[in-house]
Design an enzyme around this catalytic site. Structure first.
Site, PDB file in Angstrom:
ATOM      1  N   ILE A   7      56.862  49.316  51.495  1.00 27.41           N
ATOM      2  CA  ILE A   7      56.402  50.659  51.838  1.00 27.41           C
ATOM      3  C   ILE A   7      55.664  50.651  53.166  1.00 27.41           C
ATOM      4  O   ILE A   7      55.888  51.504  54.022  1.00 27.41           O
ATOM      5  CB  ILE A   7      55.502  51.205  50.718  1.00 27.41           C
ATOM      6  CG1 ILE A   7      56.311  51.409  49.426  1.00 27.41           C
ATOM      7  CG2 ILE A   7      54.862  52.527  51.139  1.00 27.41           C
ATOM      8  CD1 ILE A   7      55.464  51.767  48.223  1.00 27.41           C
ATOM      9  N   ASN A  34      47.164  50.915  52.013  1.00 23.36           N
ATOM     10  CA  ASN A  34      48.441  50.751  51.329  1.00 23.36           C
ATOM     11  C   ASN A  34      48.581  49.426  50.585  1.00 23.36           C
ATOM     12  O   ASN A  34      49.407  49.306  49.690  1.00 23.36           O
ATOM     13  CB  ASN A  34      49.573  50.885  52.365  1.00 23.36           C
ATOM     14  CG  ASN A  34      50.926  50.534  51.804  1.00 23.36           C
ATOM     15  OD1 ASN A  34      51.505  51.278  51.017  1.00 23.36           O
ATOM     16  ND2 ASN A  34      51.454  49.388  52.212  1.00 23.36           N
ATOM     17  N   SER A  93      49.929  55.557  42.967  1.00 23.91           N
ATOM     18  CA  SER A  93      51.150  55.267  42.213  1.00 23.91           C
ATOM     19  C   SER A  93      51.330  56.302  41.124  1.00 23.91           C
ATOM     20  O   SER A  93      50.351  56.880  40.632  1.00 23.91           O
ATOM     21  CB  SER A  93      51.071  53.874  41.580  1.00 23.91           C
ATOM     22  OG  SER A  93      52.164  53.643  40.699  1.00 23.91           O
ATOM     23  N   TYR A 112      46.719  47.513  36.474  1.00 23.57           N
ATOM     24  CA  TYR A 112      47.308  48.223  37.613  1.00 23.57           C
ATOM     25  C   TYR A 112      47.222  49.735  37.409  1.00 23.57           C
ATOM     26  O   TYR A 112      46.837  50.482  38.323  1.00 23.57           O
ATOM     27  CB  TYR A 112      48.754  47.789  37.778  1.00 23.57           C
ATOM     28  CG  TYR A 112      49.475  48.431  38.944  1.00 23.57           C
ATOM     29  CD1 TYR A 112      49.316  47.930  40.236  1.00 23.57           C
ATOM     30  CD2 TYR A 112      50.302  49.533  38.764  1.00 23.57           C
ATOM     31  CE1 TYR A 112      49.970  48.512  41.314  1.00 23.57           C
ATOM     32  CE2 TYR A 112      50.967  50.117  39.834  1.00 23.57           C
ATOM     33  CZ  TYR A 112      50.797  49.604  41.100  1.00 23.57           C
ATOM     34  OH  TYR A 112      51.452  50.184  42.162  1.00 23.57           O
ATOM     35  N   LYS A 128      45.129  52.351  39.856  1.00 25.21           N
ATOM     36  CA  LYS A 128      45.771  53.427  40.606  1.00 25.21           C
ATOM     37  C   LYS A 128      45.231  54.794  40.190  1.00 25.21           C
ATOM     38  O   LYS A 128      45.113  55.711  41.024  1.00 25.21           O
ATOM     39  CB  LYS A 128      47.287  53.360  40.430  1.00 25.21           C
ATOM     40  CG  LYS A 128      47.916  52.171  41.148  1.00 25.21           C
ATOM     41  CD  LYS A 128      47.582  52.165  42.636  1.00 25.21           C
ATOM     42  CE  LYS A 128      48.299  51.068  43.394  1.00 25.21           C
ATOM     43  NZ  LYS A 128      47.993  51.081  44.846  1.00 25.21           N
ATOM     44  N   THR A 163      61.206  47.256  46.407  1.00 20.60           N
ATOM     45  CA  THR A 163      60.438  46.392  47.299  1.00 20.60           C
ATOM     46  C   THR A 163      60.296  45.015  46.655  1.00 20.60           C
ATOM     47  O   THR A 163      60.588  44.837  45.470  1.00 20.60           O
ATOM     48  CB  THR A 163      59.025  46.957  47.539  1.00 20.60           C
ATOM     49  OG1 THR A 163      58.290  46.917  46.301  1.00 20.60           O
ATOM     50  CG2 THR A 163      59.076  48.376  48.076  1.00 20.60           C
TER      51      THR A 163
END
Length: 249
Positions: free
Chosen positions: A37, A90, A142, A157, A161, A191
């Site tokens: 990204i 990011n 996210s 995670y 986020k 990714t």
């Protein structure tokens, strides 16, 4: 006595939508910009490909989980380029296990990079923005901050986020006098971060995503460019979800 309006003056804007999206003369920091990204954002903002776009660009090595490194690198950018217009926080890493199976050191590592690292970038940039009287902060959050993913277990995670998204809203209010703060919340993106996921897991992801595929990183460029440019001068506290419809279900 006559009443005086507290309304602020409108920003100077072009009538041309093309000029509103231009980034000429703007200084942008993108963390995690070496691939995925971040690389695509950099290319769109004419940051990472000096020869192709003819702009001044420089790379800095920085561990975002270390506040002193973030401070030093941000200060170096201002010395090298004279000011800072946009910080795009990011950099991020994934969880690899659920809350009870995650090793404590792995939990702390994800929190340090994904949440504390985002805050460190915001803090260093915010100090500069307040001194300048202007600035623009964009977080990569996210869809995991909006919904719990399945079938993978990644409580750490997801929580980080969700925290990033709410941090953005909080800072948008706190910094309204001098800076805008927004988020982009991607869904599943093709990714290296998702490259080691099992084929069967990805098939389940696609089945839960109305568009039935993951995102090409290039499909995120427009959201970041909109938020970074003068096309979005009245946009702050927003969280743009780009997830192929995953969170609509």
């Amino acid at each position: 006595m006559t009443q005086q309006s507290i309304r602020r003056a409108d920003p100077p804007l072009s009538d041309s939508i093309f000029k509103m999206f231009q980034m000429h003369g703007k200084v942008v920091i993108i963390t995690g910009g070496t691939g995925g990204i971040g690389y695509e954002i950099g290319e769109e903002l004419a940051y990472s490909l000096e020869k192709e776009f003819g702009v001044k660009a420089k790379s800095y090595q920085c561990a975002v989980q270390n506040f002193e490194e973030v401070q030093a690198c941000t200060d170096a950018v201002v010395r090298d380029f004279g000011h800072l217009d946009v910080m795009i926080a990011n950099a991020g890493i994934p969880s690899k296990a659920g809350a009870l199976d995650d090793k404590l050191e792995d939990w702390h590592r994800v929190v340090d990079v994904d949440f504390s690292g985002a805050y460190y970038c915001a803090r260093t940039a915010g100090q500069i923005f307040r001194k300048q009287g202007s600035g623009n902060l964009i977080f990569t959050s996210s869809m995991s901050g909006h919904a719990v993913n399945y079938p993978q277990k990644q409580a750490c995670y997801n929580a980080c986020k969700a925290g990033v998204s709410h941090l953005a809203k909080s800072l948008a209010v706190e910094w309204a006098d001098f800076a805008r703060v927004n988020c982009v919340s991607p869904g599943y993106v093709d990714t290296p971060m998702s490259g080691d996921c099992a084929f069967e897991m990805k098939e389940e992801w696609y089945g839960l995503t109305p568009i039935e595929r993951d995102c090409d990183p290039r499909e995120l460029k427009g959201a970041y460019l909109y938020l970074a440019s003068d096309a979005s001068t009245y946009t702050t506290g927003a969280d743009i979800v780009v997830d192929g419809g995953y969170t609509c279900r």
